[in-house]
Design an enzyme around this catalytic site. Structure first.
Site, PDB file in Angstrom:
ATOM      1  N   ARG A 103       0.883  -1.178   0.000  1.00 30.84           N
ATOM      2  CA  ARG A 103       0.000   0.000   0.000  1.00 30.84           C
ATOM      3  C   ARG A 103       0.911   1.215   0.000  1.00 30.84           C
ATOM      4  NH1 ARG A 103      -5.228   1.139   3.608  1.00 30.84           N
ATOM      5  NH2 ARG A 103      -6.029  -0.040   1.847  1.00 30.84           N
ATOM      6  N   HIS A 130      -7.305   1.101  -6.524  1.00 26.21           N
ATOM      7  CA  HIS A 130      -7.467   0.204  -5.373  1.00 26.21           C
ATOM      8  C   HIS A 130      -8.126  -1.077  -5.917  1.00 26.21           C
ATOM      9  CE1 HIS A 130      -7.719  -1.158  -1.382  1.00 26.21           C
ATOM     10  NE2 HIS A 130      -8.558  -0.304  -0.850  1.00 26.21           N
ATOM     11  N   GLN A 133     -10.012  -3.682  -3.682  1.00 29.47           N
ATOM     12  CA  GLN A 133     -11.320  -3.166  -3.304  1.00 29.47           C
ATOM     13  C   GLN A 133     -12.299  -3.339  -4.469  1.00 29.47           C
ATOM     14  OE1 GLN A 133     -12.174  -1.576  -0.192  1.00 29.47           O
ATOM     15  NE2 GLN A 133     -14.138  -2.146  -1.079  1.00 29.47           N
ATOM     16  N   ASP A 225     -17.234   7.255  -1.024  1.00 33.96           N
ATOM     17  CA  ASP A 225     -15.947   7.075  -0.340  1.00 33.96           C
ATOM     18  C   ASP A 225     -15.605   8.408   0.323  1.00 33.96           C
ATOM     19  OD1 ASP A 225     -13.455   6.182   0.502  1.00 33.96           O
ATOM     20  OD2 ASP A 225     -12.501   6.374  -1.468  1.00 33.96           O
ATOM     21  N   CYS A 265     -16.350   1.779   0.662  1.00 32.18           N
ATOM     22  CA  CYS A 265     -15.189   0.897   0.858  1.00 32.18           C
ATOM     23  C   CYS A 265     -14.716   0.897   2.306  1.00 32.18           C
ATOM     24  CB  CYS A 265     -14.063   1.296  -0.075  1.00 32.18           C
ATOM     25  SG  CYS A 265     -13.467   2.965   0.229  1.00 32.18           S
ATOM     26  N   ARG A 293     -13.604  -8.442   0.859  1.00 35.63           N
ATOM     27  CA  ARG A 293     -12.182  -8.206   0.617  1.00 35.63           C
ATOM     28  C   ARG A 293     -11.418  -9.515   0.816  1.00 35.63           C
ATOM     29  NH1 ARG A 293     -10.038  -3.123   1.197  1.00 35.63           N
ATOM     30  NH2 ARG A 293      -8.178  -4.194   0.421  1.00 35.63           N
TER      31      ARG A 293
HETATM   32  N1   CP Z   1     -11.141  -0.259   2.254  1.00 40.72           N
HETATM   33  C1   CP Z   1      -9.883  -0.359   2.707  1.00 40.72           C
HETATM   34  O1   CP Z   1      -8.926  -0.522   1.932  1.00 40.72           O
HETATM   35  O2   CP Z   1      -9.755  -0.312   4.054  1.00 40.72           O
HETATM   36  P1   CP Z   1      -8.377  -0.178   4.871  1.00 40.72           P
HETATM   37  O3   CP Z   1      -7.814   1.185   4.535  1.00 40.72           O
HETATM   38  O4   CP Z   1      -8.749  -0.312   6.304  1.00 40.72           O
HETATM   39  O5   CP Z   1      -7.446  -1.268   4.421  1.00 40.72           O
HETATM   40  N1  NVA Z   2      -9.865   6.703  -1.211  1.00 45.95           N
HETATM   41  C1  NVA Z   2      -9.453   6.253   0.091  1.00 45.95           C
HETATM   42  C2  NVA Z   2      -9.695   4.773   0.218  1.00 45.95           C
HETATM   43  C3  NVA Z   2      -9.354   4.195   1.565  1.00 45.95           C
HETATM   44  C4  NVA Z   2      -9.518   2.705   1.601  1.00 45.95           C
HETATM   45  C5  NVA Z   2      -7.993   6.581   0.336  1.00 45.95           C
HETATM   46  O1  NVA Z   2      -7.187   6.426  -0.589  1.00 45.95           O
HETATM   47  O2  NVA Z   2      -7.671   7.009   1.446  1.00 45.95           O
END
Ligand code: CP
Ligand code: NVA
Length: 307
Positions: A103, A130, A133, A225, A265, A293
């Protein structure tokens, strides 16, 4: 050549559907307590530059439930790209583990890991997309509505990484995606162009509008989101002024189809992009979506690392 999982756009429509089929099968197996140890002896390094609940825990459980193991590497530990360059981290990790999930802030770092690691790399969220997701979202919609083709999904809010994956996934599976975003906060044009090209093959539709009510009219699904994604914290105050008309609340839900499903999400900022009433109400799919997920990512891992 080794495979990675970087973006849903890298998959053909057929590959997307077969990954969803695998995810559904693995979910049934888990519910029937019939894990087949499809990742037996395999290890996954999980590199995080940002916080996470779902991604961190669901990847770790996916590996363990199929007989493998996972190693969590917190943001401060290896300081990807700061303490050590992305190519060096990629080449070292690949000597210890069978796969890397990361990530990151910059999508360039995911591409760099994939380029330099000799083992598969999975995108656990970047500033661009993502995809894990997105696959969980498609699985959820397929389960709830029995299919994806022709389903109208109204995405309401920021044109961010999550929307990009929905556009890619929706285009690959023949969905009708209506994205309502404020002027200046739309999805990247390169993603929209790709999605429209793919849509011409699959029968999908991609509509970009500004009015959330136009998008939500007769929608099968309303999706939102956060208004401020991780890495955009300095813009939070201005975004809080721009986005309130895009809140998913009872009024917006009331103009969608009667059985509309509401997706998010997570994490949710209750009272901002979604109200408690909607997030906890009869239309909410958000916790089934979060569960998926696990199953969707297990399919990705079995596809990349499966024994
Ligand atoms: N939706 C999602 O990716 O959640 P986290 O940021 O908790 O991993
Ligand atoms: N769009 C959000 C998604 C979190 C899972 C971010 O990137 O923070």
């Amino acid at each position: 050549m080794k495979k990675d999982f970087i973006s849903i756009a890298d998959k053909t429509p057929q590959e997307t559907l077969s990954l969803l089929g695998l995810a559904a099968r693995l979910k049934r197996d888990l519910y029937a307590k019939q894990s087949r140890n499809l990742l037996f002896g395999k290890t996954l390094a999980m590199v995080f530059q940002k916080p996470s609940l779902r991604t961190r825990v669901s990847f770790e459980m996916a590996m363990k439930q199929e007989g493998g193991d996972a190693l969590y590497i917190a943001p401060d530990e290896i300081k990807l790209g700061q303490r050590e360059s992305v190519p060096d981290v990629a080449r070292v990790l690949a000597r210890y583990v069978d796969g890397i999930m990361a990530r990151v802030f910059s999508h360039r770092d995911i591409l760099g890991l994939a380029e330099w690691a000799s083992v598969p790399v999975v995108n656990g969220l970047s500033d661009f997309d993502h995809p894990c997701q997105g696959m969980a979202d498609l699985l959820t919609i397929q389960e709830k509505l029995g299919g994806l083709k022709g389903v109208k999904l109204a995405y309401v809010g920021d044109g961010n990484n999550v929307l990009h994956s929905l556009l890619m996934g929706g285009a690959n599976t023949g969905m009708r995606i209506w994205a309502a975003t404020p002027t200046g906060y739309g999805p990247l044009s390169e993603v929209v162009e790709w999605a429209r090209l793919r849509a011409a093959e699959t029968g999908a539709e991609i509509h970009l509008v500004v009015d959330p009510y136009e998008a939500a009219t007769d929608a099968d699904i309303i999706y939102t989101d956060t208004w401020t994604s991780m890495g955009q914290e300095t813009e939070a105050a201005i975004r809080r002024q721009v986005f309130p008309p895009y809140q998913v609340n009872a009024a917006l839900v009331s103009i969608a189809k009667k059985q509309v499903g509401v997706m998010h999400c997570l994490p949710a900022h209750r009272g901002e992009e979604i109200t408690d009433e909607v997030a906890d109400g009869a239309h909410s799919w958000i916790f089934d979506q979060a569960e998926n997920r696990l199953h969707a990512q297990k399919a990705v891992l079995v596809d990349l690392l499966g024994v």
